[in-house]
Design a protein around this motif. Structure first.
Motif, PDB file in Angstrom:
ATOM      1  N   ALA A   4     -29.343  -2.081  28.968  1.00  0.00           N
ATOM      2  CA  ALA A   4     -29.217  -3.709  28.517  1.00  0.00           C
ATOM      3  C   ALA A   4     -29.387  -4.587  29.558  1.00  0.00           C
ATOM      4  O   ALA A   4     -30.185  -5.616  29.725  1.00  0.00           O
ATOM      5  N   TRP A   5     -28.945  -4.195  30.788  1.00  0.00           N
ATOM      6  CA  TRP A   5     -29.105  -5.012  31.832  1.00  0.00           C
ATOM      7  C   TRP A   5     -30.550  -4.958  32.486  1.00  0.00           C
ATOM      8  O   TRP A   5     -31.115  -6.016  32.771  1.00  0.00           O
ATOM      9  N   ASP A   6     -31.209  -3.794  32.502  1.00  0.00           N
ATOM     10  CA  ASP A   6     -32.633  -3.820  33.314  1.00  0.00           C
ATOM     11  C   ASP A   6     -33.432  -4.819  32.072  1.00  0.00           C
ATOM     12  O   ASP A   6     -34.554  -4.922  32.731  1.00  0.00           O
ATOM     13  N   ALA A   7     -33.102  -4.607  30.839  1.00  0.00           N
ATOM     14  CA  ALA A   7     -34.007  -5.388  29.958  1.00  0.00           C
ATOM     15  C   ALA A   7     -34.051  -7.008  30.277  1.00  0.00           C
ATOM     16  O   ALA A   7     -34.893  -7.682  30.061  1.00  0.00           O
ATOM     17  N   VAL A   8     -32.878  -7.545  31.011  1.00  0.00           N
ATOM     18  CA  VAL A   8     -32.952  -8.815  31.237  1.00  0.00           C
ATOM     19  C   VAL A   8     -32.634  -9.342  32.705  1.00  0.00           C
ATOM     20  O   VAL A   8     -32.943 -10.346  33.175  1.00  0.00           O
ATOM     21  N   ARG A   9     -32.500  -8.195  33.762  1.00  0.00           N
ATOM     22  CA  ARG A   9     -31.984  -8.415  34.846  1.00  0.00           C
ATOM     23  C   ARG A   9     -33.564  -9.079  35.688  1.00  0.00           C
ATOM     24  O   ARG A   9     -33.240  -9.882  36.726  1.00  0.00           O
ATOM     25  N   GLY A  10     -34.707  -8.928  35.324  1.00  0.00           N
ATOM     26  CA  GLY A  10     -35.963  -9.798  35.910  1.00  0.00           C
ATOM     27  C   GLY A  10     -35.919 -11.284  35.659  1.00  0.00           C
ATOM     28  O   GLY A  10     -36.808 -11.735  36.381  1.00  0.00           O
ATOM     29  N   ARG A  11     -35.076 -11.696  34.612  1.00  0.00           N
ATOM     30  CA  ARG A  11     -35.080 -12.865  34.449  1.00  0.00           C
ATOM     31  C   ARG A  11     -34.509 -13.861  35.880  1.00  0.00           C
ATOM     32  O   ARG A  11     -33.653 -13.401  36.341  1.00  0.00           O
ATOM     33  N   PRO A  12     -35.361 -14.914  36.011  1.00  0.00           N
ATOM     34  CA  PRO A  12     -34.741 -15.429  37.372  1.00  0.00           C
ATOM     35  C   PRO A  12     -33.425 -15.856  37.133  1.00  0.00           C
ATOM     36  O   PRO A  12     -33.080 -16.567  36.179  1.00  0.00           O
ATOM     37  N   LEU A  13     -32.676 -15.693  38.508  1.00  0.00           N
ATOM     38  CA  LEU A  13     -31.433 -16.298  38.503  1.00  0.00           C
ATOM     39  C   LEU A  13     -31.322 -17.773  38.472  1.00  0.00           C
ATOM     40  O   LEU A  13     -32.279 -18.371  39.008  1.00  0.00           O
ATOM     41  N   PRO A  14     -30.433 -18.263  37.854  1.00  0.00           N
ATOM     42  CA  PRO A  14     -30.121 -19.668  37.580  1.00  0.00           C
ATOM     43  C   PRO A  14     -29.612 -20.256  39.065  1.00  0.00           C
ATOM     44  O   PRO A  14     -28.869 -19.508  39.817  1.00  0.00           O
ATOM     45  N   PRO A  15     -30.433 -21.164  39.549  1.00  0.00           N
ATOM     46  CA  PRO A  15     -29.956 -21.887  40.935  1.00  0.00           C
ATOM     47  C   PRO A  15     -28.425 -22.071  40.968  1.00  0.00           C
ATOM     48  O   PRO A  15     -27.995 -22.768  39.997  1.00  0.00           O
ATOM     49  N   VAL A  16     -27.933 -22.192  42.127  1.00  0.00           N
ATOM     50  CA  VAL A  16     -26.667 -22.536  42.382  1.00  0.00           C
ATOM     51  C   VAL A  16     -26.654 -23.920  43.047  1.00  0.00           C
ATOM     52  O   VAL A  16     -27.476 -24.240  43.892  1.00  0.00           O
ATOM     53  N   ARG A  17     -25.728 -24.873  42.521  1.00  0.00           N
ATOM     54  CA  ARG A  17     -25.864 -26.079  43.209  1.00  0.00           C
ATOM     55  C   ARG A  17     -24.426 -26.419  43.602  1.00  0.00           C
ATOM     56  O   ARG A  17     -23.661 -26.176  42.990  1.00  0.00           O
ATOM     57  N   THR A  18     -24.516 -27.311  44.545  1.00  0.00           N
ATOM     58  CA  THR A  18     -23.033 -27.606  44.970  1.00  0.00           C
ATOM     59  C   THR A  18     -22.785 -29.300  44.276  1.00  0.00           C
ATOM     60  O   THR A  18     -23.693 -29.909  44.580  1.00  0.00           O
ATOM     61  N   VAL A  19     -21.667 -29.414  43.664  1.00  0.00           N
ATOM     62  CA  VAL A  19     -21.311 -30.743  42.829  1.00  0.00           C
ATOM     63  C   VAL A  19     -20.292 -31.021  43.741  1.00  0.00           C
ATOM     64  O   VAL A  19     -19.111 -30.577  43.721  1.00  0.00           O
ATOM     65  N   TRP A  20     -20.569 -32.372  44.260  1.00  0.00           N
ATOM     66  CA  TRP A  20     -19.224 -32.964  45.070  1.00  0.00           C
ATOM     67  C   TRP A  20     -18.798 -33.868  44.181  1.00  0.00           C
ATOM     68  O   TRP A  20     -19.197 -34.726  43.495  1.00  0.00           O
ATOM     69  N   ILE A  21     -17.345 -33.703  44.315  1.00  0.00           N
ATOM     70  CA  ILE A  21     -16.514 -34.814  43.449  1.00  0.00           C
ATOM     71  C   ILE A  21     -16.101 -35.873  44.457  1.00  0.00           C
ATOM     72  O   ILE A  21     -16.250 -37.066  43.873  1.00  0.00           O
ATOM     73  N   ASP A  22     -15.891 -35.406  45.625  1.00  0.00           N
ATOM     74  CA  ASP A  22     -15.449 -36.555  46.601  1.00  0.00           C
ATOM     75  C   ASP A  22     -15.534 -35.993  47.938  1.00  0.00           C
ATOM     76  O   ASP A  22     -15.041 -34.694  48.197  1.00  0.00           O
ATOM     77  N   ASP A  23     -16.383 -36.507  49.027  1.00  0.00           N
ATOM     78  CA  ASP A  23     -16.267 -36.030  50.261  1.00  0.00           C
ATOM     79  C   ASP A  23     -15.305 -36.402  51.083  1.00  0.00           C
ATOM     80  O   ASP A  23     -15.466 -36.471  52.579  1.00  0.00           O
ATOM     81  N   TYR A  24     -14.153 -36.658  50.858  1.00  0.00           N
ATOM     82  CA  TYR A  24     -13.051 -37.026  51.424  1.00  0.00           C
ATOM     83  C   TYR A  24     -12.578 -36.245  52.694  1.00  0.00           C
ATOM     84  O   TYR A  24     -12.599 -36.703  53.638  1.00  0.00           O
ATOM     85  N   LEU A  25     -12.826 -34.974  52.288  1.00  0.00           N
ATOM     86  CA  LEU A  25     -12.439 -33.891  53.510  1.00  0.00           C
ATOM     87  C   LEU A  25     -13.448 -34.045  54.824  1.00  0.00           C
ATOM     88  O   LEU A  25     -13.135 -33.828  55.796  1.00  0.00           O
ATOM     89  N   ILE A  26     -14.623 -34.031  54.347  1.00  0.00           N
ATOM     90  CA  ILE A  26     -15.770 -34.150  55.342  1.00  0.00           C
ATOM     91  C   ILE A  26     -15.406 -35.341  56.009  1.00  0.00           C
ATOM     92  O   ILE A  26     -15.552 -35.268  57.400  1.00  0.00           O
ATOM     93  N   ARG A  27     -15.306 -36.421  55.374  1.00  0.00           N
ATOM     94  CA  ARG A  27     -14.982 -37.855  56.391  1.00  0.00           C
ATOM     95  C   ARG A  27     -13.828 -37.502  57.006  1.00  0.00           C
ATOM     96  O   ARG A  27     -13.875 -38.287  58.246  1.00  0.00           O
ATOM     97  N   ALA A  28     -12.895 -36.987  56.627  1.00  0.00           N
ATOM     98  CA  ALA A  28     -11.516 -36.858  57.413  1.00  0.00           C
ATOM     99  C   ALA A  28     -11.585 -35.949  58.669  1.00  0.00           C
ATOM    100  O   ALA A  28     -11.117 -36.387  59.930  1.00  0.00           O
TER     101      ALA A  28
END
Length: 544
Positions: free
Chosen positions: A384-408
């Motif tokens: 089952a996995w071999d039949a679909v594993r060749g599909r491209p992985l969905p990209p992972v993105r970073t979703v920022w809610i607030d960059d408060y920690l970076i600024r701090a």
């Protein structure tokens, strides 16, 4: 009567179990006057001397054909590991180190060869090389007669491919000797290191060799252990002979065993301060955390299946972001997700059996395709996995809610009166700090040999083994709830050679869950200190 109650009633009456009898009868190392072995190992004209703990360790290696060394971070484990082969007169010594330390170790060996008798045949190999499929043949090709494992907590998990391969090599070559060194041998329990102690000391291990008895000891000693009356009675001979609590009694037996060398003091006279930094939590981040807790869903609606994943997302949200897959047209590929989940479940089942040729995910996949596999559940999951594993992985993105920690964090380092290391467990944070103009040291990047400077570092890549004593100020972007990990991290700057009077570790406490993380870290640190002897840095620190 329930089955559990019946089994408890049918337990044999408490008696001195074989492992306890063996451990209590082991000899105790005599506390003799410290011997300086510098003349034995130093080359003519060498400029360095061995520390007392290094001389003691080398003496124990020679006397016992192995060593268990829970030696605190910064006490000089490198020279012990480099000279262990000389102490054992080994012909084919192999030194295992974390991948991030290979280059540093080779550089240090080259430097200290001018001063000490370090065998030219000493080979350095990363634990990572043992983890890949080709790692099955690596040890057999090298045929080491002694394996020296620096930071040997990398062999902590018996289910890991690298650990299985090391254990299998020792079974095939029982005359091979083992030297294990780490400032954090254990994280939460005896099972973390019982097999490593056995490799080094064999029948002279001060820990049960039988799994059933090991579990009884663990119930009395481990973090979260809850011994019942039967288990307490089984452990009573240890506390009767050595006194104190179960952990105190075990440590007295453990540290006095020939072949065991443990430190009980911090490695640097500098004071350690754990300093809480105020950081208001933005309303949007607070709401995301509340939703995570109440619905077990990420802000993007992805369902969470277990507590570990929940904790991972909580720690991301506390930093102001989360990771998500980006599905084409916003439609998840459920066939791919289901097949992937089932394949991973079947692989975990096969790996739990720890069989040669089936001890890594890649080898399990090869076995499923080989035609020799009769495991129909595995074959079906693979199909089952071999039949679909060749599909491209969905990209992972970073979703920022607030960059408060970076600024701090940026504001903190700009206002600090000395260079600061910002420690990060998330790639997204390293990316942000790099965009802000700070050097960001990730996996695979060496830290340049230049004066201390404001920078960000990966905890996973640089939080172990690195000599960073030119810095004395640290900022945690996440409070890692593990006393073992924190011991290693703080030990990068709080170590021999630190010239500052204080080492400061600053952390943000913007949410009530941080308090729970601190308590978990302290609980694990207390367990390590009570059973291994190392004075843990977060327990020795002053908290402000």
């Amino acid at each position: 009567m329930s089955t559990i109650e019946r089994l408890l009633r049918e337990r044999p009456r408490p008696s001195l179990m074989p492992g306890m009898q063996r451990v209590l009868s082991l000899p105790m190392r005599r506390e003799t006057e410290a011997v300086d072995l510098t003349p034995v190992y130093r080359r003519p004209g060498g400029a360095y001397s061995l520390r007392p703990i290094q001389s003691l360790a080398l003496q124990e290696i020679k006397n016992n054909n192995g060593l268990v060394a829970p030696i605190g971070v910064g006490h000089g484990k490198f020279l012990i590991s480099a000279l262990a082969a000389s102490a054992l007169k080994a012909n084919r010594p192999l030194l295992l180190v974390p991948p991030s330390l290979v280059k540093q170790t080779e550089k240090e060996i080259a430097r200290f060869r001018e001063h000490f008798v370090i065998p030219s045949k000493l080979q350095v190999l990363s634990y990572g090389k043992l983890s890949v499929a080709s790692g099955t043949a690596v040890l057999e090709s090298l045929r080491p007669d002694v394996i020296i494992a620096d930071e040997c907590h990398h062999l902590r998990h018996k289910t890991a491919a690298r650990t299985k391969r090391v254990i299998r090599y020792f079974k095939a070559h029982p005359l091979t000797k083992f030297v294990g060194l780490s400032g954090t041998f254990t994280s939460k329990g005896l099972v973390d290191y019982a097999h490593l102690v056995e490799l080094a000391l064999r029948e002279r291990s001060p820990i049960p060799l039988d799994y059933w008895e090991l579990q009884i000891w663990a119930a009395n000693l481990d973090v979260g252990g809850e011994a019942d009356e039967y288990e307490r009675q089984q452990f009573l001979p240890m506390t009767t002979q050595y006194g104190g609590t179960p952990r105190q009694a075990f440590f007295r037996r453990f540290k006095s065993t020939p072949g065991v060398v443990a430190t009980q003091e911090v490695s640097s006279p500098a004071s350690i301060y754990m300093r809480k930094e105020p950081l208001p939590l933005p309303a949007e981040v607070r709401q995301a955390l509340r939703t995570l807790k109440d619905t077990w869903c990420t802000p993007s609606g992805e369902e969470i299946e277990d507590a570990l994943t929940m904790a991972r997302y909580r720690r991301q949200l506390l930093c102001g972001f989360y990771y998500e897959w980006v599905w084409p047209d916003g439609i998840p590929d459920y066939l791919w997700l289901d097949a992937r989940a089932e394949w991973h479940r079947q692989v975990r089942r096969v790996l739990s059996r720890s069989r040669e040729g089936q001890d890594s995910p890649l080898l399990v996949a090869r076995w499923a395709q080989s035609g020799d596999c009769a495991d129909q559940d595995l074959i079906g999951a693979w199909s089952a996995w071999d039949a679909v594993r060749g599909r491209p992985l969905p990209p992972v993105r970073t979703v920022w809610i607030d960059d408060y920690l970076i600024r701090a964090a940026i504001s903190f380092v700009r206002e600090a009166d000395s260079p600061t290391i910002i420690w990060c467990e998330h790639r997204a944070l390293l990316d942000q700090f790099a965009q802000q103009g700070l050097p960001a040291y990730r996996a695979g990047q060496e830290i340049p040999d230049i004066p201390a400077h404001n920078c960000a570092m990966s905890i996973k890549a640089h939080g172990t083994g690195k000599n960073l004593q030119t810095w004395h100020r640290n900022l945690l972007t996440s409070f890692v709830p593990n006393g073992s990990t924190l011991e290693q991290l703080i030990g990068r700057t709080h170590r021999v050679g630190q010239e500052a009077d204080e080492v400061n570790v600053h952390y943000f406490r913007q949410h009530s869950s941080i308090r729970d993380d601190i308590e978990k870290a302290r609980e694990i640190a207390q367990y390590i200190e009570q059973t291994q002897g190392n004075r843990m840095k977060i327990l020795a620190a002053t908290w402000i």
